[in-house]
Design an enzyme around this catalytic site. Sequence first.
Site, PDB file in Angstrom:
ATOM      1  N   GLY A 128       0.868  -1.176   0.000  1.00 20.67           N
ATOM      2  CA  GLY A 128       0.000   0.000   0.000  1.00 20.67           C
ATOM      3  C   GLY A 128       0.907   1.228   0.000  1.00 20.67           C
ATOM      4  N   ALA A 179       2.299   2.936   2.442  1.00 22.77           N
ATOM      5  CA  ALA A 179       3.467   2.863   3.329  1.00 22.77           C
ATOM      6  C   ALA A 179       4.492   1.869   2.793  1.00 22.77           C
ATOM      7  CB  ALA A 179       3.024   2.476   4.736  1.00 22.77           C
ATOM      8  N   HIS A 235     -15.795   6.667  11.890  1.00 21.32           N
ATOM      9  CA  HIS A 235     -15.894   7.826  11.000  1.00 21.32           C
ATOM     10  C   HIS A 235     -17.345   8.302  10.899  1.00 21.32           C
ATOM     11  CE1 HIS A 235     -15.489  10.352   7.494  1.00 21.32           C
ATOM     12  NE2 HIS A 235     -14.202  10.082   7.391  1.00 21.32           N
ATOM     13  N   ARG A 289     -13.490  13.986  13.955  1.00 16.09           N
ATOM     14  CA  ARG A 289     -14.365  12.832  13.704  1.00 16.09           C
ATOM     15  C   ARG A 289     -15.009  12.260  14.958  1.00 16.09           C
ATOM     16  NH1 ARG A 289     -10.565   9.849   9.167  1.00 16.09           N
ATOM     17  NH2 ARG A 289     -10.980  11.441   7.614  1.00 16.09           N
ATOM     18  N   ARG A 293      -7.550  10.176  15.052  1.00 14.87           N
ATOM     19  CA  ARG A 293      -6.789  10.698  13.912  1.00 14.87           C
ATOM     20  C   ARG A 293      -7.567  11.803  13.211  1.00 14.87           C
ATOM     21  NH1 ARG A 293      -6.839   9.945   8.499  1.00 14.87           N
ATOM     22  NH2 ARG A 293      -8.121   8.067   8.454  1.00 14.87           N
ATOM     23  N   LEU A 300      -2.679   9.272   5.140  1.00 11.91           N
ATOM     24  CA  LEU A 300      -1.863   9.225   3.921  1.00 11.91           C
ATOM     25  C   LEU A 300      -0.536   9.932   4.185  1.00 11.91           C
ATOM     26  CD1 LEU A 300      -4.603  10.013   1.228  1.00 11.91           C
ATOM     27  CD2 LEU A 300      -3.858   7.799   2.091  1.00 11.91           C
TER      28      LEU A 300
HETATM   29  C1  LIG Z   1     -12.637   4.423   2.579  1.00 12.30           C
HETATM   30  C2  LIG Z   1     -11.418   5.062   3.177  1.00 12.30           C
HETATM   31  C3  LIG Z   1     -11.057   6.341   2.818  1.00 12.30           C
HETATM   32  C4  LIG Z   1      -9.929   6.945   3.358  1.00 12.30           C
HETATM   33  N1  LIG Z   1      -9.611   8.218   2.996  1.00 12.30           N
HETATM   34  C5  LIG Z   1      -8.502   8.792   3.518  1.00 12.30           C
HETATM   35  C6  LIG Z   1      -8.129  10.113   3.141  1.00 12.30           C
HETATM   36  O1  LIG Z   1      -8.788  10.766   2.351  1.00 12.30           O
HETATM   37  N2  LIG Z   1      -7.008  10.636   3.673  1.00 12.30           N
HETATM   38  C7  LIG Z   1      -6.228   9.955   4.574  1.00 12.30           C
HETATM   39  O2  LIG Z   1      -5.212  10.468   5.014  1.00 12.30           O
HETATM   40  N3  LIG Z   1      -6.556   8.681   4.924  1.00 12.30           N
HETATM   41  C8  LIG Z   1      -7.658   8.094   4.430  1.00 12.30           C
HETATM   42  N4  LIG Z   1      -7.988   6.818   4.802  1.00 12.30           N
HETATM   43  C9  LIG Z   1      -7.039   6.038   5.608  1.00 12.30           C
HETATM   44  C10 LIG Z   1      -5.907   5.534   4.707  1.00 12.30           C
HETATM   45  O3  LIG Z   1      -6.433   5.177   3.448  1.00 12.30           O
HETATM   46  C11 LIG Z   1      -5.189   4.306   5.268  1.00 12.30           C
HETATM   47  O4  LIG Z   1      -4.880   4.501   6.606  1.00 12.30           O
HETATM   48  C12 LIG Z   1      -3.888   4.068   4.511  1.00 12.30           C
HETATM   49  O5  LIG Z   1      -4.112   4.038   3.126  1.00 12.30           O
HETATM   50  C13 LIG Z   1      -3.233   2.768   4.956  1.00 12.30           C
HETATM   51  O6  LIG Z   1      -2.099   2.553   4.146  1.00 12.30           O
HETATM   52  P1  LIG Z   1      -1.085   1.378   4.478  1.00 12.30           P
HETATM   53  O7  LIG Z   1      -0.048   1.407   3.418  1.00 12.30           O
HETATM   54  O8  LIG Z   1      -0.647   1.491   5.896  1.00 12.30           O
HETATM   55  O9  LIG Z   1      -1.959   0.043   4.370  1.00 12.30           O
HETATM   56  P2  LIG Z   1      -2.830  -0.583   3.156  1.00 12.30           P
HETATM   57  O10 LIG Z   1      -3.074   0.360   2.072  1.00 12.30           O
HETATM   58  O11 LIG Z   1      -4.002  -1.235   3.821  1.00 12.30           O
HETATM   59  O12 LIG Z   1      -1.886  -1.702   2.573  1.00 12.30           O
HETATM   60  C14 LIG Z   1      -1.672  -2.915   3.248  1.00 12.30           C
HETATM   61  C15 LIG Z   1      -0.780  -3.778   2.370  1.00 12.30           C
HETATM   62  O13 LIG Z   1      -0.341  -4.882   3.148  1.00 12.30           O
HETATM   63  C16 LIG Z   1      -0.593  -6.094   2.473  1.00 12.30           C
HETATM   64  N5  LIG Z   1      -0.820  -7.094   3.524  1.00 12.30           N
HETATM   65  C17 LIG Z   1      -1.566  -6.986   4.648  1.00 12.30           C
HETATM   66  N6  LIG Z   1      -1.447  -8.090   5.394  1.00 12.30           N
HETATM   67  C18 LIG Z   1      -0.604  -8.907   4.744  1.00 12.30           C
HETATM   68  C19 LIG Z   1      -0.103 -10.203   4.997  1.00 12.30           C
HETATM   69  N7  LIG Z   1      -0.423 -10.882   6.108  1.00 12.30           N
HETATM   70  N8  LIG Z   1       0.716 -10.757   4.080  1.00 12.30           N
HETATM   71  C20 LIG Z   1       1.057 -10.097   2.937  1.00 12.30           C
HETATM   72  N9  LIG Z   1       0.610  -8.866   2.649  1.00 12.30           N
HETATM   73  C21 LIG Z   1      -0.204  -8.280   3.545  1.00 12.30           C
HETATM   74  C22 LIG Z   1      -1.786  -5.833   1.575  1.00 12.30           C
HETATM   75  O14 LIG Z   1      -1.794  -6.728   0.498  1.00 12.30           O
HETATM   76  C23 LIG Z   1      -1.485  -4.382   1.155  1.00 12.30           C
HETATM   77  O15 LIG Z   1      -0.578  -4.393   0.084  1.00 12.30           O
HETATM   78  C24 LIG Z   1      -9.140   6.231   4.295  1.00 12.30           C
HETATM   79  C25 LIG Z   1      -9.506   4.948   4.670  1.00 12.30           C
HETATM   80  C26 LIG Z   1     -10.658   4.374   4.148  1.00 12.30           C
HETATM   81  C27 LIG Z   1     -11.077   3.033   4.646  1.00 12.30           C
END
Ligand SMILES: Cc1cc2nc3c(=O)[nH]c(=O)nc-3n(C[C@H](O)[C@H](O)[C@H](O)COP(=O)(O)OP(=O)(O)OC[C@H]3O[C@@H](n4cnc5c(N)ncnc54)[C@H](O)[C@@H]3O)c2cc1C
Length: 651
Positions: A56, A58, A280, A344, A449, A455
Amino acid sequence: MLETEIVETNLERESTLIARIPSDPIEQQWDKCRFNMKLVNPANRRKHSIIIVGAGLAGAAAAATLGQQGYHVDCFSYHDTPRRAHSIAAQGGINAAKNYRNDGDSIFRLFKDTVKGGDYRAREANVYRLAQISLNIIDQCVAQGVPFAREYGGLLDNRSFGGVQVSRTFYARGQTGQQLLLGAYQALEEQIAAGTVTMHTRSELLDVVIVEGRARGLVTRHLPTGRLECHAADVIVLATGGYSNVFYLSTNAKASNCTAIWRAHRRGALFGNPCFTQIHPTCIPLSSEYQSKLTLMSESLRNDGRIWVAKEKGETRAPNDIPENERDYYLENRYPSFGNLVPRDVASRNAKEVCDEGRGVGPHGQGVYLDFADAIHRLGLETVREKYGNLFEIYQRITGEDAYQVPMRIYPAPHYTMGGLWVDYHLMSTIPGLFVSGEANFSDHGANRLGASALMQGLADGYFILPCTVPDYIASTKLDPVDTSHPAFMSVEAEVRTRIKTLVSIKGKRSPDSFHKELGKIMWDDCGMARSDAGLRKALARIPELREEFWGNLRIVGGDDELNQSLEKANRVSDFLELAELMCVDALDRSESCGGHFRVESQTPEGEAKRDDANFSYTAAWEWKGLGQAPILHKEPLTFEYVPLSQRSYK
Ligand SMILES: Cc1cc2nc3c(=O)[nH]c(=O)nc-3n(C[C@H](O)[C@H](O)[C@H](O)COP(=O)(O)OP(=O)(O)OC[C@H]3O[C@@H](n4cnc5c(N)ncnc54)[C@H](O)[C@@H]3O)c2cc1C
């Protein structure tokens, strides 16, 4: 460096939790810390291997950047492409203290807003660094070609999100996450093509391997074939997202789960503030008990939408037939300074309150109006369509209603988890060599948050922090060569295999989903928007019973050596059933209210969250002691030197 003190509560055990917060003035901490870090010679980097779990925002940002530095990176995701990560769903925007509007914004103001928004339960040093780095993120993404919205003159546009009085949210219509992820993905693809990053899609981490006290590898399951695989590296990074799906119904992607962080927790990584979850305020209300997913309507809509319910209970007229003087714009009335843009947690609690009073709208009375009539009148239909068009379309497709004509109906839903694995200032967990980033760590958001900050945090971690702290760890640690023939890999793989075989062989009567749904209801009722001593104790009695039934009466269709989504789900639900218990333990232990953690016993006379700073000004970091054993609580004391503690007020 300051060492944080450990205070043992439940069980006695000598240990030290070192947060590695630099002791310099806060504006200099990150720069000085980076300057003091050790570097790895470019020619030596390719000799070191880094595993990143998660692609994702991060994970992809970290994999691309560390790959570009020259390390050998293996990146894992259970998705079939990094572009499917849940980050793609982010709608509203990303914060940065650029002050393009000249409306009084600054790094210090973003820092202060975030500490206050999190109800003084975040680490000041991390939050300040996040605000500082926010400036670089926008430059980085613009350089990648992320198509942020622009004003007529060509400058980047901004909007406001809850809990702040400036416009600092950069956005790409209602698809900000998608556009940012495409930017990170193309940077990742470039490194895959260059051969520095190897991408392992459809591979799910099922356990972490520790060798001589350091994280040195993983056991994964290749989802299409069911094959278990071992992978070794010098460093492991978990960027695996949040755990809101513990509630079953949430705005998260259906597959989002806690397995990676939970298995690491079971191997020794402390879990920070598990009960800090965010509900939310603006989601499409539940319409049927068979529903398996809730949909977010971005908080950005609160820039122009006005939230209201009828003044009287039992109102049956259509919204457009209710005259102005019979409407209660309750957020504008109760919080005149922030109005519809309160944070929120405050907006969610108020929506629940008016619905509990019997003034909710929609078929089940579980909703409030989000009305654009004034905005359309003021700005014109086309401007509103330009800003929010895709969100109105999502709403129309799901509800069949045209929100340009009638107000949207919204209700709070589980959305984000501020809790996660505890990390120090370098984003390293309590297992040396195991780093955690993005939503998966306990993060910089305290007990609530602010919108558009996730993001920002995920990209700060991935593009800017890990690319300094991971090399520093490599350069300053003696890492003996380890490969997958080491006995530790065989033993962890055997444990994983036994667990999977056990799940498949139960052959009971209930599906993984039915257990998940029941768990979600327990959590929503007793560890959701309002939490009480009695409710939490009830949940703590019920969860172990449900877990026992799960291990005795689960039915998985198909075998373990093939593509088996029923098995994938069961495996994830088995972890949710353990994490849920820790969330309730943490929520019960923290008998104060703060941010999204609302203990009904601790509220002000006006019904706002009432903190207890004398007793709870700490991060709770829990240590796993085994199933059915009480976890040990470690406390990282929080001090507020730059943003003095005060009762949060948005009035
Ligand atoms: C509908 C929605 C809208 C949002 N809008 C906003 C916004 O406008 N602004 C904002 O700042 N935040 C927003 N957020 C929050 C934000 O989107 C998330 O907190 C953020 O994108 C998380 O990113 P991440 O990279 O940490 O995890 P993710 O994007 O969830 O990525 C997780 C990754 O880990 C992998 N993974 C997980 N577990 C395993 C495993 N056991 N083995 C192998 N791979 C695994 C998955 O395949 C994926 O690639 C929103 C959230 C939601 C639900």
